[in-house]
Scaffold this active site. Structure first.
Site, PDB file in Angstrom:
ATOM      1  CG  ASP A  70      -0.403  -0.347   2.499  1.00 36.84           C
ATOM      2  OD1 ASP A  70       0.828  -0.449   2.605  1.00 36.84           O
ATOM      3  OD2 ASP A  70      -1.180  -0.515   3.458  1.00 36.84           O
ATOM      4  CG  ASP A 480       1.442  -0.479  10.925  1.00 37.17           C
ATOM      5  OD1 ASP A 480       0.844   0.421  11.540  1.00 37.17           O
ATOM      6  OD2 ASP A 480       1.239  -0.725   9.736  1.00 37.17           O
TER       7      ASP A 480
END
Length: 884
Positions: A70, A480
């Site tokens: 992404d 993350d």
């Protein structure tokens, strides 16, 4: 639960660094002294770390596959090494959004051709429009077709697709589904130009959250997939039947039966949900569709699977469980091209206790599951997990049943069975690519083995970096997955930072004179936002938050580790003696300031906020604003104090509509001098001084001499050397940079989705200057020459040179002749030159010493035409080598 990158650093960038017009100058500054150096670039291995929403296999060539991420570019599978090769590292600073890949397509007529639809955000966060990149050499080089609209590689709905598709019969024809109500687009010249399909009737209407004023969740997700029925065309003629998926719950699927001249809503289709995928089994005449009530990749509470008979128009609900029993949507969807009738799907949004994978061998009439309950909460798995290559995938967790660690996955929107090998399957998750090579065991009653198939694919967003003078060479703060302590850059660390596990680490620091003391801050849904280590980051314990803290912010450790200053989100700047059990508010400095420590005086700390520099000389209790003027007015600034130099501070940052560059202070921030040669700078860091130099080496991500790049200075900024090149730019590199205090020339660079990149100079990369050229090697040698990839007009080769004699080499130079006129284009791990057909490859600084019985490897790419015969002979000095 892990969430992929929303990237606050990028938001600040879009709001500041890339806004406005260049500042007018009264006169041109003097031309900077610029040089160039040849660097070898690698990743500090983490392996994965982010969401992989798409995997695509070529349908005509075995072992040719691509993956899209992404925000971190696209990758090509390398079967010989079972690794992924990055393809978009050439994307530069100004086009940083083009590292987000919303779709990828491989051409089965000409497997050398590959296409990528790029662009990260459709709202204002990404200032540029999207583009379609096209390559005729499998992604080794690219050409770009700019589009008149934006694309969203990191937008909601990015796991649907593929939005980009190549006509399998007439490969000059491509379709692209656009977001934001821009409709369906087509190219008839192999992606060179694009035009809207004016008669396509529906541009979509679904948005995740129409009330979102940022434009992120409120954008129309648009046209989400394109699928050709290859049986309705002949070679060289456009395929007649094309299916298109639309983000519209009532009108999700359209079809053309005249090669796109006209379009109709597919009659009888189910309504009320979105069709994430549409995969065609042309042999059986079945179009399979995976539905969810939401666009994903996080959300989705209900779902269905449907089968459409292309010959009769019959719709059949083939859901493996009743819709009422789903708490997830379906998305991952694939068919076995070797065994028509075998279909698999994923419950992509089943976060807890685990994702689910379903398999049918009778076209969806019956299904089996990857796991099922025996007696709740106990479960029986059809698979075994082996994450020994990426052990951090367990997250150091010890969950209660039915949850297990490592998980089978989450956000599992990419699922593909190898079209040439029914035993091989790959699927993407929010953290890695998993796969198996014995999938057939599923049907035979045995267990198939799931392993990470992700090496080479690095997809972390880097917020901060540190390289202490002792202990581990690299500590990282990541989005993350928190961050890692790398004791060996070539190996995946066993675990990320734990106790606590921050979902994102925002800042870290170590005590300069006591580098075993380390502090980090980060984000956590519930729990502390600061942690400490007394063993150089190997083990951690949580600190205590002051009242009101909502996020990590920035943190600084005193030079001796005796105290800390913390500027968290949600609360003002605070200071503490010891390990943060009792915080006191700091005076004289505004909330949200960036904080750093002097690297010599343990009571001196610095801060910056909105153009003002602040100094504390009482351990962070009180700060005073510096009289310094002319600094950047915004907060897109990074600054650091020089190790070993009290009051020596370097500050980088700014924006194109104001002050922007690199500043230096030698009086503890009372005054700053702007370096005249540096037009823009966003990071600054220090590393080991060059041989003979008295001042540490400077590194920066900057624009100097009109060129954007990674730069090094060994003379306090008087002259600069660009150390990266146009093939190694990695989009945005504005978060952090640091040199290595123990290895001259080594630099660690943050990227926004390509992980931690580090470089070694061909003239550096060793603790001390390397030995000068030694005598020509003597004794026996052996060369292994292997073509690892070949395409029309080009190829890639790996060369291994082995010392099979009895004496060590201190430098080497290998010579050969190309028999068919091949021409070198690029080399790595060697300095290569060509004259006519004669080639010479010499060692770089760090790989000249080759012990007896050892070997050294390098690689290159080259052009060819006609034939590509391998060289018959290799000479090392005066020695002829054995050739394998």
């Amino acid at each position: 639960m892990r969430r992929t990158h929303i990237l606050t650093a990028v938001l600040a960038l879009a709001a500041g660094l890339l806004s406005g017009a260049p500042t007018a100058l009264a006169a041109d500054p003097p031309a900077p002294k610029l040089a160039a150096d040849t660097y070898t670039w690698k990743n500090a291995r983490i392996d994965g770390g982010g969401f992989v929403p798409g995997i695509v296999f070529n349908r005509s060539e075995k072992n040719l596959a691509y993956a899209r991420t992404d925000i971190g570019g696209a990758y090509r599978w390398q079967e010989s090494s079972k690794t992924w090769t990055p393809l978009l590292d050439s994307v530069g600073w100004e086009d940083w959004g083009h590292t987000g890949v919303v779709s990828i397509a491989t051409d089965s007529v000409d497997p050398n051709r590959v296409y990528a639809a790029v662009g990260t955000y459709t709202n204002s966060w990404d200032p540029k429009n999207g583009a379609v990149m096209r390559s005729s050499d499998r992604g080794a080089s690219w050409r770009k077709a700019n589009l008149p609209f934006k694309l969203g590689g990191n937008m909601p709905g990015r796991g649907m697709g593929e939005r980009l598709a190549v006509d399998p019969n007439r490969n000059s024809v491509l379709y692209l589904g656009a977001p934001s109500g821009k409709g369906l687009w087509r190219s008839t010249d192999s992606g060179t130009t694009w035009s809207q399909v004016a008669n396509f009737p529906n541009a979509g209407n679904y948005a995740q959250d129409p009330s979102d004023t940022s434009g992120y969740a409120s954008d129309n997700q648009g046209i989400v997939w394109v699928t050709f029925d290859e049986s309705t065309g002949t070679s060289g003629n456009a395929t007649k039947t094309v299916y298109v998926g639309v983000a519209d719950k009532d009108n999700a699927v359209y079809r053309s039966t005249d090669a796109g001249a006209t379009w109709q809503r597919l009659a009888g289709q189910p309504t009320g949900q979105l069709a994430h995928k549409g995969v065609l089994d042309a042999k059986n005449g079945h179009l399979y569709l995976a539905y969810s009530d939401k666009g994903g990749p996080y959300d989705g509470g209900k779902g269905r699977l449907w089968r459409y008979a292309t010959g009769t128009g019959t719709w059949t609900n083939i859901s493996p469980v009743a819709e009422a029993d789903t708490f997830y949507g379906f998305s991952g969807l694939t068919v076995d091209r070797q065994k028509p009738g075998t279909v698999m799907a994923t419950a992509y949004s089943a976060w807890w206790p685990d994702t689910q994978i379903f398999r049918s061998t009778d076209s969806g009439a019956t299904w089996t599951k990857a796991w099922d309950y025996t007696s709740y909460p106990n479960r029986e798995n059809r698979y075994t997990m082996d994450v020994s290559s990426s052990p951090w995938l367990t997250w150091g967790a010890n969950p209660q049943p039915p949850e297990q660690t490592p998980k089978l996955g989450w956000m599992t929107e990419a699922l593909e069975i190898d079209p040439f090998d029914s035993n091989r399957m790959m699927y993407g998750t929010g953290a890695t690519i998993y796969g198996t090579e014995n999938l057939g065991n599923w049907d035979g009653g045995g267990k198939f083995t799931v392993k990470p198939m992700v090496r080479g694919l690095e997809e972390t967003a880097v917020n901060d970096l540190a390289s202490p003078p002792s202990g581990a060479p690299l500590l990282s703060a990541l989005g993350d997955i928190g961050g890692f302590r790398h004791t060996d850059l070539t190996k995946v660390p066993s675990m990320m930072f734990t106790q606590p596990n921050f979902t994102t680490t925002t800042s870290l620091d170590f005590a300069e004179s006591n580098p075993d003391t380390v502090v980090r801050t980060g984000n956590l849904d519930s729990g502390p936002h600061i942690a400490f280590s007394t063993d150089n980051g190997a083990n951690w314990f949580a600190g205590t938050d002051p009242s009101g803290v909502s996020g990590g912010g920035t943190v600084a450790a005193a030079a001796d580790g005796s105290r800390f200053v913390w500027s968290p989100e949600g609360a003002g700047v605070h200071h503490a003696t010891g390990f943060g059990t009792s915080w006191q508010a700091s005076g004289g400095i505004p909330a949200g300031a960036i904080v750093e420590a002097d690297r010599v005086d343990p009571k001196t700390f610095y801060g910056f906020k909105s153009g003002k520099f602040y100094v504390s000389t009482d351990g962070g209790a009180t700060f005073k604003a510096s009289p310094a003027t002319g600094l950047p007015s915004g907060d897109s600034v990074r600054f650091k104090a020089l190790p070993g130099g009290k009051g020596d501070v370097w500050l980088a940052g700014g924006a194109t509509d104001g002050a922007y560059g690199l500043w230096h202070s030698t009086d503890g921030g009372s005054s700053f001098t702007k370096l005249p040669d540096v037009e823009q700078a966003d990071t600054v860091g220090f590393g080991k001084a060059a041989p003979g130099a008295s001042y540490q080496t400077l590194y920066t991500s900057a624009k100097i001499g009109g060129v954007r790049g990674i730069f090094r200075s060994t003379d306090k900024g008087a002259s600069w050397t660009r150390i990266n090149d146009d093939a190694h730019q990695w989009g945005w590199t504005g978060a952090a940079i640091t040199g290595d205090p123990r290895v001259y020339g080594r630099v660690y660079v943050s990227t926004n989705g390509r992980g931690v990149v580090y470089g070694d100079s061909s003239g550096g990369g060793t603790t001390d200057p390397g030995p000068g050229p030694g005598p020509a090697p003597t004794g026996a040698c052996k060369v292994t020459y292997k073509v690892t990839g070949q395409w029309t007009g080009g190829f890639q080769a790996d060369v291994q040179l082995a010392n099979t004699g009895t004496s060590a080499w201190s430098g080497w130079s290998l010579n050969w002749t190309f028999p068919d006129g091949q021409k070198l284009t690029q080399a790595w791990n060697a300095e290569a030159a060509q004259s006519g057909s004669a080639v010479t490859a010499k060692n770089v600084g760090w790989n000249g010493n080759v012990a007896a019985g050892s070997s050294v490897s390098f690689g290159f790419t080259a052009n060819w035409s006609g034939t590509n015969t391998k060289p018959a002979a290799f000479r090392l000095g005066e020695q002829t080598c054995t050739v394998v």
